[in-house]
Design an enzyme around this catalytic site. Structure first.
Site, PDB file in Angstrom:
ATOM      1  N   HIS A  33      -1.012  -3.416   1.535  1.00 47.64           N
ATOM      2  CA  HIS A  33      -1.779  -3.413   2.769  1.00 47.64           C
ATOM      3  C   HIS A  33      -3.209  -3.001   2.430  1.00 47.64           C
ATOM      4  O   HIS A  33      -3.555  -2.803   1.258  1.00 47.64           O
ATOM      5  CB  HIS A  33      -1.151  -2.479   3.810  1.00 47.64           C
ATOM      6  CG  HIS A  33      -0.856  -1.110   3.294  1.00 47.64           C
ATOM      7  ND1 HIS A  33      -1.845  -0.193   2.964  1.00 47.64           N
ATOM      8  CD2 HIS A  33       0.322  -0.474   3.025  1.00 47.64           C
ATOM      9  CE1 HIS A  33      -1.298   0.929   2.545  1.00 47.64           C
ATOM     10  NE2 HIS A  33       0.010   0.781   2.562  1.00 47.64           N
ATOM     11  N   GLY A  35      -4.776  -0.291   2.657  1.00 53.94           N
ATOM     12  CA  GLY A  35      -4.890   0.966   1.912  1.00 53.94           C
ATOM     13  C   GLY A  35      -4.767   0.746   0.419  1.00 53.94           C
ATOM     14  O   GLY A  35      -5.571   1.253  -0.372  1.00 53.94           O
ATOM     15  N   HIS A  36      -3.766  -0.048   0.014  1.00 56.37           N
ATOM     16  CA  HIS A  36      -3.611  -0.387  -1.407  1.00 56.37           C
ATOM     17  C   HIS A  36      -4.846  -1.132  -1.923  1.00 56.37           C
ATOM     18  O   HIS A  36      -5.331  -0.878  -3.027  1.00 56.37           O
ATOM     19  CB  HIS A  36      -2.402  -1.307  -1.624  1.00 56.37           C
ATOM     20  CG  HIS A  36      -1.077  -0.679  -1.365  1.00 56.37           C
ATOM     21  ND1 HIS A  36      -0.231  -1.108  -0.380  1.00 56.37           N
ATOM     22  CD2 HIS A  36      -0.440   0.348  -1.981  1.00 56.37           C
ATOM     23  CE1 HIS A  36       0.872  -0.381  -0.387  1.00 56.37           C
ATOM     24  NE2 HIS A  36       0.770   0.511  -1.354  1.00 56.37           N
ATOM     25  N   GLN A  60      13.409   7.037  -6.886  1.00 51.66           N
ATOM     26  CA  GLN A  60      12.713   7.937  -5.966  1.00 51.66           C
ATOM     27  C   GLN A  60      13.207   7.789  -4.533  1.00 51.66           C
ATOM     28  O   GLN A  60      12.668   8.397  -3.608  1.00 51.66           O
ATOM     29  CB  GLN A  60      11.199   7.747  -6.033  1.00 51.66           C
ATOM     30  CG  GLN A  60      10.660   6.431  -5.524  1.00 51.66           C
ATOM     31  CD  GLN A  60       9.189   6.252  -5.869  1.00 51.66           C
ATOM     32  OE1 GLN A  60       8.825   6.059  -7.042  1.00 51.66           O
ATOM     33  NE2 GLN A  60       8.320   6.317  -4.874  1.00 51.66           N
ATOM     34  N   LYS A 150      -2.616   9.774   1.326  1.00 58.51           N
ATOM     35  CA  LYS A 150      -1.534   9.795   2.317  1.00 58.51           C
ATOM     36  C   LYS A 150      -0.320  10.500   1.730  1.00 58.51           C
ATOM     37  O   LYS A 150       0.359  11.264   2.400  1.00 58.51           O
ATOM     38  CB  LYS A 150      -1.156   8.382   2.762  1.00 58.51           C
ATOM     39  CG  LYS A 150      -0.061   8.387   3.844  1.00 58.51           C
ATOM     40  CD  LYS A 150       0.313   6.998   4.281  1.00 58.51           C
ATOM     41  CE  LYS A 150       1.212   6.316   3.283  1.00 58.51           C
ATOM     42  NZ  LYS A 150       2.579   6.895   3.247  1.00 58.51           N
TER      43      LYS A 150
END
Length: 281
Positions: A33, A35-36, A60, A150
């Protein structure tokens, strides 16, 4: 743009392109998105060569259903990366390529950073993060690696990983990128209904109000206020809200002058787990 699928192929490509170039790495789990993409753009600006890894890391995830539902769209991811710079190398290995015959994580001593907040609710999560990040660092040998704030607790733990494993890489933190209504951008947002995605701006709005209240009220009062706000709203289930020391991530009991604090939250909306945080001072 074709992704690199094997460690051997990546190693050969990196050796052929080395020539003392500054190398940047942006580790992702795909479903990219904005942000990436901001991380990737920053890496392109600051390095001669950039590798973006796309790997949904099973070790994870403490919830198998969450792993199964995690969004995946490699062709879309590749197109987005290519729109930034066609010279970026994309490493998209399979689980068997990374873990070979045994899918399990190493165990690290993160000196308590992993025992609170995310660590309290997600068993072995940060050992899984550490395992894949250490392997990527040792395979790619980046000069700089880029991570979003984040996942602030993860960012602190990766810095600790670099310290304890003595890995020569600069960790570059990057600001949270938000949707127009304030929701922190996340691959998981795609799983929300359109109505809930808009309503989830309430999370950041509440964090902003908590920051204002933190100037005059105790941490306990702020925590109580936040929990009451979500109870009144009704569409979210708060897993935790914590105010912690930025360096140690220890929950705040009493404010200390000149120390920096951050508020952290995890909530469920339509069974989708969302996290966010905000600097308080």
């Amino acid at each position: 743009m074709l992704p690199i699928k094997t460690k051997n192929e990546l190693d050969k490509l990196l050796k052929s392109k080395s020539n003392s170039k500054v190398l940047g790495l942006v580790p992702t789990m795909g479903a990219l998105h904005k942000g990436h993409l901001e991380l990737v753009k920053k890496a392109v600006q600051e390095n001669d060569l950039v590798v973006v890894s796309i790997f949904v890391n099973p070790t994870q995830f403490d919830n198998p259903e969450d792993l199964k539902k995690y969004p995946r769209d490699l062709s879309k991811d590749l197109a987005l990366i290519e729109s930034i710079d066609s010279d970026i190398l994309v490493f998209a290995p399979s689980v068997s390529e990374i873990y070979e015959h045994s899918v399990h994580s190493k165990t690290y001593d993160f000196q308590g950073l992993d025992n609170v907040m995310e660590g309290e609710f997600r068993d072995d999560h940060f050992n899984g993060v550490g395992t894949i990040v250490e392997q990527l660092f040792k395979l790619i040998k980046p000069d700089n690696a880029y991570f979003g704030e984040k996942d602030f607790q993860q960012l602190r733990i990766i810095k600790k990983l670099v310290e304890i494993q003595k890995i020569p890489v600069n960790i570059i933190p990057c600001p949270i990128i938000r949707e127009a209504h304030g929701l922190a951008m996340s691959s998981r947002n795609e799983r929300l209904s359109e109505k809930m995605r808009l309503k989830a701006g309430f999370i950041f709005k509440t964090l902003q109000s908590a920051k204002e209240k933190f100037g005059t009220k105790s941490a306990l009062k702020v925590k109580e206020w936040v929990k009451n706000q979500f109870l009144k709203e009704g569409d979210f289930e708060v897993e935790y809200f914590e105010i912690a020391d930025v360096e140690t991530l220890s929950p705040l009991k009493r404010k200390v002058k000149n120390k920096k604090y951050r508020a952290f939250i995890a909530v469920y909306a339509e069974d989708v787990r969302l996290i966010d945080n905000i600097a308080l001072n």
